[in-house]
Design an enzyme around this catalytic site. Structure first.
Site, short mmCIF file in Angstrom:
data_model
loop_
_atom_site.label_atom_id
_atom_site.label_comp_id
_atom_site.label_asym_id
_atom_site.label_seq_id
_atom_site.Cartn_x
_atom_site.Cartn_y
_atom_site.Cartn_z
N LYS A 54 0.76 -1.36 0.03
CA LYS A 54 -0.04 -0.07 0.12
C LYS A 54 0.79 1.24 -0.07
O LYS A 54 0.38 2.39 0.32
CB LYS A 54 -1.01 0.01 1.16
CG LYS A 54 -2.09 -1.07 1.11
CD LYS A 54 -2.71 -0.99 -0.17
CE LYS A 54 -3.72 -2.09 -0.39
NZ LYS A 54 -4.62 -2.11 0.54
N SER A 66 9.94 -2.06 3.67
CA SER A 66 9.16 -1.98 4.89
C SER A 66 9.85 -1.52 6.30
O SER A 66 9.48 -0.94 7.01
CB SER A 66 8.46 -3.31 5.22
OG SER A 66 7.49 -3.80 4.12
N ILE A 72 11.77 -13.92 0.32
CA ILE A 72 11.92 -15.08 -0.14
C ILE A 72 13.25 -15.16 -0.88
O ILE A 72 13.85 -16.19 -1.15
CB ILE A 72 10.95 -15.66 -1.01
CG1 ILE A 72 10.67 -15.10 -2.47
CG2 ILE A 72 9.61 -15.76 -0.03
CD1 ILE A 72 9.96 -15.75 -3.40
N ASP A 73 13.73 -14.13 -1.05
CA ASP A 73 14.97 -13.97 -2.05
C ASP A 73 16.45 -14.38 -1.25
O ASP A 73 17.22 -14.57 -1.99
CB ASP A 73 15.32 -12.78 -2.73
CG ASP A 73 14.33 -12.47 -3.78
OD1 ASP A 73 13.50 -13.59 -4.39
OD2 ASP A 73 13.98 -11.27 -3.98
N GLY A 86 14.81 -13.96 -8.36
CA GLY A 86 16.10 -13.35 -8.06
C GLY A 86 16.43 -12.30 -8.77
O GLY A 86 17.30 -12.39 -9.89
#
Lengths: 361, 361, 361, 361
Positions: free
Chosen positions: B74, B118, B139-140, B183
């Site tokens: 957002k 964030s 997740i990278d 990635g």
């Protein structure tokens, strides 16, 4: 004592190896010899490609995707493109050579596992005097005669599993996810995986869709505070009134990707029309691979042993098939008459509509 | 008694819900109140989006992908695009409103689960007086401070599972399969899944590749009668000397697909240069979804309870991190200093080369 | 050019084949010859059991459980029970024969993949002049030197997956489910799977338990309207104060089941004490099988290539190990000093308690 | 506008939630109200247990095992054991109270998902004037009327997956693995999972077995250098001539384990008779849990919507069923006439024998 040869033709489908496993075991149990012809008819053209198959060769392969008999898209022996020394390509008929070697090697029967293309070729060899038994194969489940083909349940499971994974992201991020699955002529995989995977919209070749209706459905989701949507699109789905979208493809399944497929197009349209964050994904060959599901293993093993029982009876020129959960056999000539479309009056379509799925119609 | 609020920001990662589960349980055990702010800072802007979280609300969510706190992309509260009545978009700073509501609601601490974006925003709020604890998410796996981030093991498992499925088809049909994985800046997912999934070639951003070397590797496979190959490409991989290939992407992660990505480009080049039947597949958002692996569940739960222990100590302005299998805390200001690249001297690269994997260099 | 032999010893662990895969590839890359000794030292006793390993032999095995080098519980060569013609069993030392054949066959090094028993034997051969490299193996994760052993992540995943399945039934039917997992001396599998799988109670050898506390915990669940519970018990867990419950086991791993294990006992006690419908399940060998997880594949492949690098350096008499995510080597003499217990001060125990898990203490 | 109530009865089966999902959606689509009665008839006895079901309540549950309507083994309302103040247990008939509340609440129909016990009770209520529609449920697949019940495909998949895992250990360690699966009266799960999972021996209630033949089969494996075997045993299998082995079970499914089940007994006998290292495993409740397979999801959703269509037609007192891949309805009075045994003449038994599986006969 009989001498049987088995071959696999066409695209990959989970369960091919299980059929081979069953054929080899059922032949051994009868004291027969069984051979495998690599690369379709390769073993009839080059003796090195004709391999004796033992129980040890097939140990554990019922659980493994692919085919131990190797690559299969080698073209039609009745019209094979051959390059001569001058580099020119000529189409030649090598069927006579195959028949000659079939006889020389003394086979009693050739069990052909294949889709409509391979089975049609098998039928022509049958007419030339080869004892052929067919085993139907297509992950698309669109053969007319048999209730089910092996590989389909695995493909649907892979697609459903993908939808499960995409759900959490779609929901967490208020997104529309468009997933393109296999099905150029029929919407079986899209329909089954879409129902099982909680799709909001399923687009199939059998039902030309209207994108306005699709977008309306997604917008309506928001009325009951559902900010995301899952759209499953069969690769052969098309919009009403001529907005035909399709991947261009050449001969023999060789794919030439033209600016993305229908899934990407649908995603782009949704993104533009209702300004939702929309992503698309093409499952592609993931659907053809992996260990067959229990359902597909059982079906493949039943097909394989049923084929050997047909050899035992001498019911050549036939194909095994599943009819109301029983194994039957049908003449090869009947086997490949048109594609089986999704029946729009079936309770599966009713079920989909009843659980709120939109077909864009 | 403390009053804690938790929020999730940025892209989806399996394990977000497990962190929330752990925070809620650890707060309850201490007799604290815990709230969830929906949609990132949504609960600080609209009180309806600030929800009390009970044990019942989080029952079983440790095993489920996504985040129960909902959509998170957002935008930056320090520079938020807002449309006025005239339809003009202006960038406004709403941080003050957030701080005011944070104080009014009487929170002792705000636990922020997020990636570098964030966490940087969280750091700014920290400087404005908000008691912030960070939990690293990507997740990278490319955050500098922590040895691992949750979601990575699940993403790698999904990619490896896809490679397993593609193997059988590639092998059965003498094909080259090119799989593009996530990635953009680092090759962690490509490296781990490529090694675990039996890739022949792995292309990562850290090693500019030469397509001739890639093609040579695939051609060499045939020397030992291996007619197929699996190529794993990180989306940020690039060829040597400027053949930069990348998907165009706009602001805030909104994706504008430009003629396919690097995977499709590599596939096209291989198809043309060595005339192998080559297909490409983009795993995309499949990597962000699904139930977290056991590894990710445990890591997420440890992060969550460690965050609550930091609240207990009053170690605000810090982020939890994993260091040599222990939970540590680091100042938020240190947390987000650059991306962690694959270390080319690590034994994982040596392992890959030792088992015959080519990096195109 | 070096000539290397590899063997596997002891119980099954997912990842054994991946180590073999890595060793064979890393040797080929160096132009070395590599052999496999079947059934532990079988190849040193019977030349038919010593097989040349090629790249083709190991194709795809990194993804498959078990070991292609076959059964391994064949006893200690330094004290092997042998039956003479009169049917009497004598214990003989066949180590000299093994050393003689090791030298005759001209091996430069023997890579031994095994648990503490196998590695101790390897150490003794090392002292006799055999060039040995050890690779640690135990699904229990209880070796002192290495941070992790391969197979553990797969075993934990299998156990967690079982807990996931049991949850829905337990919840739907207000039941207590007691699941016994591996871990005779340490509670690693129970702890990891219990945390990841949402257990209410975890019983491990490191913490003697009080059944009254366990029952109290389950009864307390009902206070917050949770009518079910999941209890994970390591097979070596024991009640406080001498209620020692254990399966009797004879020599050489041959199991003699004595009236069920600790899981069944705990279930019976819970059923009687608090009158809850309680069922027990022993996961047993399910934990040792299956395709290794991505984590275990990567670790196994790293161990395998690290072992070959030790051969290259001539660092014999050592074992490879994982330390803070790096590959290291340690002398075999140091390798097997006691079991690694769960550290009760670790943040994993804190995490478990923080999310409401009871250890019965 | 109709007002429908749904309940679930009996043991757990993957797909219960999917039926509920389908019923709720299909009712909403028709503008009807739908309620759920918790704990079987609980909602008819305590109004707090009668819950309104909305689309939001069932979001995503089609993919989740168990039942959101909670515990179901609450006994027969026509003969319910009730404890009076003196602690004496009396059997009372509470059916009248249920009928009264059914009428008071103004329901048009009660959809009962259950096995033969629940459906028989439903039939009795039907005779008292309740409008009942039945949905057949048993993971054992042994209901006469319907070709398939939901949950069966998932149970078979879980069992097959376990066999896959055990294969690698059995093979690597030359072991016999005996796996006991569900099936007290019929061998469906054992047969399907055994065929799909590569069993050497399958023992089912329909074929009394001779252990000498079983042992001979395992010994014969060694002739073709297969040193291991997998034996699948249905819990209701029994040896020929009276060596009846069974778990003692008390009333209402409360299990009292008596010296292990048939699986353990078979394992012990094999170990003693042919001196093979033999282990046994009871899959137990693992078979009742987990996310339903795609097959079971689709079947459950079809059953659920078909039930609502029967309500629409007013075809009360009937049960939905699957017949040759079509949805049909049959009178409840016909629904539960005896158990469906494995047909020994079916091609599945032929297939099993053809691939070398021994039934001990």
């Amino acid at each position: 004592m009989k001498k049987v040869v088995i071959s696999t033709g066409g695209g990959d489908a989970p369960g091919l190896n299980a059929v081979i496993y069953a054929v080899v075991h059922a032949c051994y149990r009868r004291g027969w010899e069984v051979y495998g012809s690599r690369s379709g008819y390769g073993g009839f053209l080059d003796i090195d490609e004709m391999v004796r198959l033992t129980l040890r060769d097939v140990e554990g392969i019922y659980a493994i995707g692919g085919t131990i008999l190797g690559s299969t898209n080698k073209g039609n022996p009745f019209a094979k493109p051959v390059e001569n020394l001058a580099g020119e390509v000529q189409v030649v008929d090598i069927s006579e050579k195959i028949m000659r070697n079939y006889r020389r090697l003394g086979f009693d029967c050739h069990i052909v596992i294949g889709g409509d293309g391979s089975l049609e070729i098998a039928h022509r060899f049958s007419q030339l005097g080869m004892n052929v038994i067919g085993v139907p194969k297509t992950i698309d489940n669109d053969l007319m005669i048999t209730d089910r083909t092996f590989g389909f349940d695995t493909a649907v499971s892979t697609a459903t599993n993908a939808l499960d994974k995409l759900h959490s992201t779609a929901k967490s991020h208020d997104r529309v996810m468009v997933v393109e699955v296999m099905g150029r002529d029929s919407g079986w995989i899209a329909l089954y995986s879409g129902i099982s995977g909680g799709a909001d919209v399923i687009l199939i070749p059998e039902i030309p869709f209207d994108l306005d209706i699709v977008c309306q459905k997604i917008a309506d989701n928001e009325l009951r505070d559902k900010q995301y949507a899952i759209v499953v699109v069969a690769e052969g789905a098309a919009a009403k009134g001529g907005q035909v979208i399709s991947k261009g493809r050449g001969e023999m399944g060789r794919e030439e990707v033209v600016l993305g497929g229908v899934g990407e197009w649908v995603a782009t349209e949704i993104r533009e029309r209702i300004e939702k964050d929309t992503r698309s994904l093409v499952l592609g060959h993931l659907q053809r691979g992996g260990s067959p599901t229990t359902f597909d293993r059982l079906l493949s093993l039943r097909f394989g042993t049923a084929a050997v029982r047909l050899v035992e009876e001498g019911t050549y020129g036939h194909m095994v098939a599943l009819s109301s959960s029983r194994m039957i056999s049908v003449p090869l000539s009947d086997a490949i008459k048109g594609r089986k479309k999704v029946d729009l009056a079936s309770d599966k379509i009713l079920t989909a509509r009843d659980i709120g799925i939109c077909f864009g119609d």
